[in-house]
Structures are given as C-alpha cells and as structure tokens.
Scaffold this motif. Sequence first.
Motif, PDB file in Angstrom:
ATOM      1  N   LEU A  66      37.050  43.678  -1.724  1.00 30.95           N
ATOM      2  CA  LEU A  66      36.141  44.565  -0.837  1.00 30.95           C
ATOM      3  C   LEU A  66      36.278  46.039  -1.096  1.00 30.95           C
ATOM      4  O   LEU A  66      37.417  46.464  -1.245  1.00 30.95           O
ATOM      5  N   CYS A  67      35.139  46.657  -0.983  1.00 34.35           N
ATOM      6  CA  CYS A  67      35.269  48.204  -1.106  1.00 34.35           C
ATOM      7  C   CYS A  67      36.199  49.058   0.015  1.00 34.35           C
ATOM      8  O   CYS A  67      36.119  48.667   1.358  1.00 34.35           O
ATOM      9  N   PRO A  68      37.265  49.836  -0.018  1.00 34.08           N
ATOM     10  CA  PRO A  68      38.009  49.997   1.020  1.00 34.08           C
ATOM     11  C   PRO A  68      37.211  50.893   1.783  1.00 34.08           C
ATOM     12  O   PRO A  68      37.561  51.140   3.113  1.00 34.08           O
ATOM     13  N   THR A  69      36.207  51.611   1.572  1.00 32.65           N
ATOM     14  CA  THR A  69      35.382  52.491   2.216  1.00 32.65           C
ATOM     15  C   THR A  69      34.258  51.774   3.093  1.00 32.65           C
ATOM     16  O   THR A  69      34.375  52.009   4.296  1.00 32.65           O
ATOM     17  N   CYS A  70      33.463  51.131   2.652  1.00 35.83           N
ATOM     18  CA  CYS A  70      32.216  50.456   3.394  1.00 35.83           C
ATOM     19  C   CYS A  70      32.395  49.081   3.714  1.00 35.83           C
ATOM     20  O   CYS A  70      31.760  48.238   4.505  1.00 35.83           O
ATOM     21  N   GLY A  71      33.492  48.403   2.888  1.00 41.57           N
ATOM     22  CA  GLY A  71      33.752  46.834   3.257  1.00 41.57           C
ATOM     23  C   GLY A  71      32.855  45.841   2.457  1.00 41.57           C
ATOM     24  O   GLY A  71      33.125  44.656   2.766  1.00 41.57           O
ATOM     25  N   ILE A  72      32.015  46.357   1.743  1.00 39.99           N
ATOM     26  CA  ILE A  72      31.147  45.252   1.043  1.00 39.99           C
ATOM     27  C   ILE A  72      32.130  44.774  -0.018  1.00 39.99           C
ATOM     28  O   ILE A  72      33.005  44.961  -0.414  1.00 39.99           O
ATOM     29  N   ASP A  73      31.502  43.220  -0.234  1.00 40.95           N
ATOM     30  CA  ASP A  73      32.173  42.549  -1.252  1.00 40.95           C
ATOM     31  C   ASP A  73      31.756  42.841  -2.678  1.00 40.95           C
ATOM     32  O   ASP A  73      30.670  42.625  -3.147  1.00 40.95           O
ATOM     33  N   THR A 104      27.297  46.460  -5.133  1.00 41.02           N
ATOM     34  CA  THR A 104      27.662  47.519  -5.479  1.00 41.02           C
ATOM     35  C   THR A 104      27.478  48.723  -4.499  1.00 41.02           C
ATOM     36  O   THR A 104      26.426  48.550  -3.633  1.00 41.02           O
ATOM     37  N   CYS A 105      28.323  49.550  -4.400  1.00 37.88           N
ATOM     38  CA  CYS A 105      27.939  50.487  -3.428  1.00 37.88           C
ATOM     39  C   CYS A 105      28.086  51.976  -4.159  1.00 37.88           C
ATOM     40  O   CYS A 105      28.576  51.976  -5.128  1.00 37.88           O
ATOM     41  N   ASP A 106      27.786  53.255  -3.513  1.00 40.47           N
ATOM     42  CA  ASP A 106      27.992  54.516  -3.900  1.00 40.47           C
ATOM     43  C   ASP A 106      29.134  55.249  -3.395  1.00 40.47           C
ATOM     44  O   ASP A 106      29.179  56.138  -3.365  1.00 40.47           O
ATOM     45  N   CYS A 107      30.262  54.386  -2.727  1.00 41.32           N
ATOM     46  CA  CYS A 107      31.174  55.033  -2.346  1.00 41.32           C
ATOM     47  C   CYS A 107      32.037  55.753  -3.408  1.00 41.32           C
ATOM     48  O   CYS A 107      32.408  54.972  -4.151  1.00 41.32           O
ATOM     49  N   ALA A 108      32.065  57.016  -3.428  1.00 45.17           N
ATOM     50  CA  ALA A 108      33.195  57.734  -4.290  1.00 45.17           C
ATOM     51  C   ALA A 108      34.108  58.166  -3.453  1.00 45.17           C
ATOM     52  O   ALA A 108      33.838  59.179  -2.467  1.00 45.17           O
TER      53      ALA A 108
HETATM   54 ZN   LIG Z   1      31.728  51.123  -0.514  1.00 42.30          ZN
END
Ligand SMILES: [Zn+2]
Length: 173
Positions: free
Chosen positions: A137-144, A149-153
């Motif tokens: 999971l993305c540690p920032t937004c929590g998506i799998d 994919t997410c844009d969390c930088a």
């Molecule tokens: Zn994210």
Amino acid sequence: MMSTSTGLRVLVADLVKRQGSSRSIVLEAPIGALEVVGSHLTEPGMVRLDLHLERILEGLVVRGTIGAAWSGSCARCLQPVSGDIAVGVDELFEPEPIEGDTYQLDHDSIDLEAMTRDCLGLELPLAPVCRDDCAGLCPTCGIDRNVETCDCASDSSDERWAGLAGLRFDEST
Ligand SMILES: [Zn+2]
Ligand SMILES: [Zn+2]
C-alpha cells in the motif's frame, strides 16, 4: 483393526507392552483456534498427522509429519492469503516428561494435541505476503499499488507538511 482415538488421543497399550514394537497411524482432527501475529490456522483448525510410533526403553518415539492449512493477510497489501504447512516432528513421550522438551506418556495412551500445537505455532508465518513482489500500500494515500498508481511523491508532500507544522507553531506562540 482401526486404531481408536478421540480427537488426538491415541491408545498405545499394545506398544507400551512390548519393547521395540512400532505402528503407523494417520489422524485427522480439528484442534481449534491457533494464531500468531500474521496468520492463523484455517477454521476449524483441521490437522492431519502422519506418524510412526515406536516403543523404546524411555517411552514412545513419535516421528512423522503434521499438516494444516493457514490463513492470514498479506503483510504489505492486507489482501487475504493462505497456504499449507507440513512440519516434521520427532518427539519423545515418556511417563515423567521434561517440561518444554518431552511429552506425557499416560498409562495406555498419548495425547498428541500439545505437540501438534507447539509444532504448528512455530511454523505459522509471521509476516506472510500474497506474492514475493507484492508492491504493498502507498504509505501516503493508502491505495493498493498492485492495482492502482498514485502521484504521491513523498519528498514534496513532506515539505508541505513541514511548512504547515511550522505555521501552527507560529500561531500558538
Ligand atoms: Zn499514494
Ligand atoms: Zn500483498
């Protein structure tokens, strides 16, 4: 004749009587709940014991394998995971067992439950993963990250939060 037993208790009077005698048994029974941090036996905790019992001077040697199914959640993405355990055993049952080392040989029977729970408890996975390359999971937004994919930088968002924290400090003083 089939060996009779209730759950994981096995009658061994025939073996106890004769030094050097031996017998193979196969048992299937539920042992109920057993869990560690990352996984647990799949309900109702059905186990399969494939064992060879041998009478020696000290007592009864129990050798073979214990199999069971486990369930849990992936340590990275939290999706359900499951698998099978097959663990080898080689244990001594004696009339006066040593705590943490050997097991109780009663007058004419042995109860295999304690040995089974001990062995499986050590074998259950503590941090199972759904697959070796699970992205988690993305540690920032929590998506799998296996499916989206997410844009969390992490660098830029860290700076933003650091700035906000600084601002709040200024307001409170
Ligand atoms: Zn994210
Ligand atoms: Zn996963």
